[in-house]
Write a protein that holds these residues in place. Structure first.
Motif, short mmCIF file in Angstrom:
data_model
loop_
_atom_site.label_atom_id
_atom_site.label_comp_id
_atom_site.label_asym_id
_atom_site.label_seq_id
_atom_site.Cartn_x
_atom_site.Cartn_y
_atom_site.Cartn_z
N LYS A 23 71.91 62.75 7.09
CA LYS A 23 71.76 62.36 8.52
C LYS A 23 72.96 61.67 9.25
CE LYS A 23 67.54 63.63 8.14
NZ LYS A 23 67.04 64.89 8.79
N GLU A 24 73.82 61.14 8.29
CA GLU A 24 75.08 60.56 9.02
C GLU A 24 75.83 61.62 9.26
OE1 GLU A 24 75.99 61.35 4.51
OE2 GLU A 24 74.37 60.83 5.72
N VAL A 25 75.84 63.00 9.00
CA VAL A 25 76.80 64.18 9.34
C VAL A 25 76.49 64.80 10.85
CG1 VAL A 25 77.80 66.42 8.77
CG2 VAL A 25 77.28 64.31 6.86
N LYS A 26 77.35 64.24 11.92
CA LYS A 26 77.21 64.76 13.08
C LYS A 26 78.53 65.01 13.74
CE LYS A 26 72.87 61.99 13.72
NZ LYS A 26 72.31 60.53 14.80
N GLN A 27 78.52 66.03 14.68
CA GLN A 27 79.69 66.09 15.39
C GLN A 27 79.54 66.68 16.75
OE1 GLN A 27 82.67 67.85 12.86
NE2 GLN A 27 84.30 67.44 14.10
N SER A 28 80.02 66.12 17.77
CA SER A 28 80.27 66.62 19.03
C SER A 28 81.59 67.30 19.56
CB SER A 28 79.90 65.65 19.96
OG SER A 28 78.58 64.99 19.66
N LEU A 29 81.44 68.29 20.33
CA LEU A 29 82.56 69.17 20.67
C LEU A 29 82.47 69.49 22.28
CD1 LEU A 29 85.01 70.53 19.11
CD2 LEU A 29 83.80 72.41 19.09
N ILE A 30 83.60 69.28 23.11
CA ILE A 30 83.57 69.66 24.34
C ILE A 30 83.89 71.45 24.36
CG2 ILE A 30 84.48 69.67 26.70
CD1 ILE A 30 82.56 67.28 25.79
N LEU A 31 83.03 72.18 24.73
CA LEU A 31 83.11 73.69 24.73
C LEU A 31 84.00 74.00 25.95
CD1 LEU A 31 80.01 75.17 23.30
CD2 LEU A 31 82.17 74.56 21.97
N LYS A 32 85.37 74.33 25.96
CA LYS A 32 86.29 74.46 27.12
C LYS A 32 85.69 75.73 27.66
CE LYS A 32 90.24 73.66 26.83
NZ LYS A 32 91.90 73.57 26.65
N HIS A 33 86.32 76.06 28.86
CA HIS A 33 86.32 77.24 29.73
C HIS A 33 87.18 78.21 28.93
CE1 HIS A 33 86.10 80.09 33.02
NE2 HIS A 33 87.55 79.74 33.58
N GLY A 34 86.45 79.62 28.54
CA GLY A 34 87.55 80.30 27.71
C GLY A 34 87.51 80.39 26.25
N SER A 35 86.68 79.36 25.71
CA SER A 35 86.98 79.02 24.24
C SER A 35 85.76 79.90 23.47
CB SER A 35 86.44 77.62 24.19
OG SER A 35 85.06 77.12 24.11
N LEU A 36 86.11 79.92 22.20
CA LEU A 36 85.48 80.63 21.11
C LEU A 36 84.96 79.72 19.99
CD1 LEU A 36 84.17 83.08 19.70
CD2 LEU A 36 86.50 83.56 18.75
N ILE A 37 83.79 79.70 19.69
CA ILE A 37 83.31 78.93 18.38
C ILE A 37 82.65 79.90 17.40
CG2 ILE A 37 81.16 78.26 19.49
CD1 ILE A 37 81.77 75.52 17.79
N LEU A 38 83.09 79.84 15.94
CA LEU A 38 82.63 80.81 15.06
C LEU A 38 81.86 79.67 14.08
CD1 LEU A 38 85.47 83.20 14.34
CD2 LEU A 38 83.42 83.75 15.81
N MET A 39 80.36 80.14 14.21
CA MET A 39 79.59 79.57 13.16
C MET A 39 79.40 80.33 11.77
SD MET A 39 76.91 77.43 15.60
CE MET A 39 76.50 78.75 16.70
N LYS A 40 80.17 79.91 10.69
CA LYS A 40 80.22 80.86 9.84
C LYS A 40 79.41 80.54 8.63
CE LYS A 40 84.39 82.85 9.51
NZ LYS A 40 85.79 83.06 9.48
N GLU A 41 79.65 80.73 7.54
CA GLU A 41 78.83 80.42 6.24
C GLU A 41 78.09 79.18 6.06
OE1 GLU A 41 81.75 82.15 6.31
OE2 GLU A 41 81.48 84.22 5.35
N GLY A 42 76.95 78.94 5.93
CA GLY A 42 76.22 77.54 5.96
C GLY A 42 75.73 77.04 7.03
N SER A 43 76.51 77.73 8.21
CA SER A 43 76.22 76.79 9.58
C SER A 43 74.56 76.93 9.93
CB SER A 43 77.23 77.24 10.55
OG SER A 43 76.74 78.82 10.96
N GLN A 44 73.87 77.96 9.75
CA GLN A 44 72.65 78.19 10.20
C GLN A 44 71.43 77.79 9.00
OE1 GLN A 44 72.42 78.62 13.23
NE2 GLN A 44 74.79 78.79 13.17
#
Length: 200
Positions: A153-174
Motif C-alpha cells: 500500500k505504500e508503493v504509489k507513484q504519480s507522473l505528469i504525462l507530457k504532450h508527445g510522450s510515451l509510457i511503456l507498462m511492461k512485465e508485472g505492471s498489470q
C-alpha cells in the motif's frame, strides 16, 4: 523528420514491474500535428458504463482501431475495431520498435476537460493474456498518471504525462499494479491518449 529522442528514458523505481517513460518521444511540432490529425479524423463515441448497477456516460470519448475480428471488452463494453488508418499504422510501428513488441489494437481516449477521467484499473482482461505489455502515447493537455501497488500500500507513484510522450507498462505492471487518470479541479484542455494492446 520525426525528431525522436530515444535516449530520454526514465525507468520508474517500482517493485514487481517494469515501467518506462519517454517524455519527449515526439517533438512539440510533431506532437501538435498528430494531435490535430487524431482529433479531426477519429470517429469518437461515448459509451455507457455500468457502475454498481447504475448506467453512466463514460467520462471520456473513445474509438478502437485494430486487426479484423479482434473486439475488445472492458467495463461491460464490447468495442469492435475500425480498420487501421495510415496515421495509426505509422504510430504503431514506431511504438513497436521502442517496446520490442507487436500490438494488434489501439484504444484512443479523448479527455475533453478536467472532468474527464479514467478510474483505478489494470489492463488485465483475459484476451490480453496473463502479463500484457501496454504502450500509451499522450498528446495535448498534460494530465497526472497515477500508479499504486495492489498489495504494497505504500508503493504509489504519480507522473505528469507530457504532450508527445510515451509510457511503456511492461512485465508485472498489470499483475501487481493499478493505474488511473484522475479528475482534477484545475481547468484542462483536451488530451488524446492512444493505448496499444495485443489481443491474443
Amino acid at each position: 523528420m520525426l525528431n525522436l529522442f530515444p535516449e530520454e528514458k526514465i525507468t520508474l523505481d517500482l517493485p514487481d514491474a517494469i515501467v518506462e517513460y519517454y517524455p519527449n518521444f515526439f517533438s512539440k511540432e510533431k506532437a501538435d500535428e498528430l494531435f490535430a490529425l487524431l482529433d479531426k479524423n477519429t470517429p469518437w463515441q461515448q459509451d455507457t458504463i455500468t457502475v454498481y448497477g447504475k448506467n453512466h456516460p463514460q467520462p471520456r470519448l473513445t474509438a478502437l482501431f485494430g486487426n479484423e475480428g479482434k473486439p475488445y471488452k472492458y467495463s461491460n463494453i464490447i468495442m469492435n475495431p475500425h480498420p487501421w488508418n495510415s496515421t495509426l499504422v505509422h504510430l504503431k510501428e514506431l511504438v513497436e520498435v521502442k517496446a520490442n513488441h507487436h500490438f494488434t489494437t489501439v484504444l484512443l481516449n479523448r479527455y475533453r476537460n478536467e472532468r474527464d477521467s479514467n478510474g483505478w484499473h489494470a489492463d488485465n482482461e483475459k484476451e490480453l493474456g496473463r502479463d500484457p505489455i501496454i504502450a500509451s502515447l499522450s498528446f495535448g493537455e498534460e494530465r497526472t498518471f497515477q500508479l499504486k501497488h495492489n498489495t504494497l500500500k505504500e508503493v504509489k507513484q504519480s507522473l505528469i504525462l507530457k504532450h508527445g510522450s510515451l509510457i511503456l507498462m511492461k512485465e508485472g505492471s498489470q499483475i501487481h499494479y493499478k493505474h488511473q487518470i484522475p479528475k482534477t479541479t484545475s481547468p484542462k484542455n483536451a488530451r488524446i491518449n492512444l493505448t496499444f494492446r495485443t489481443i491474443l
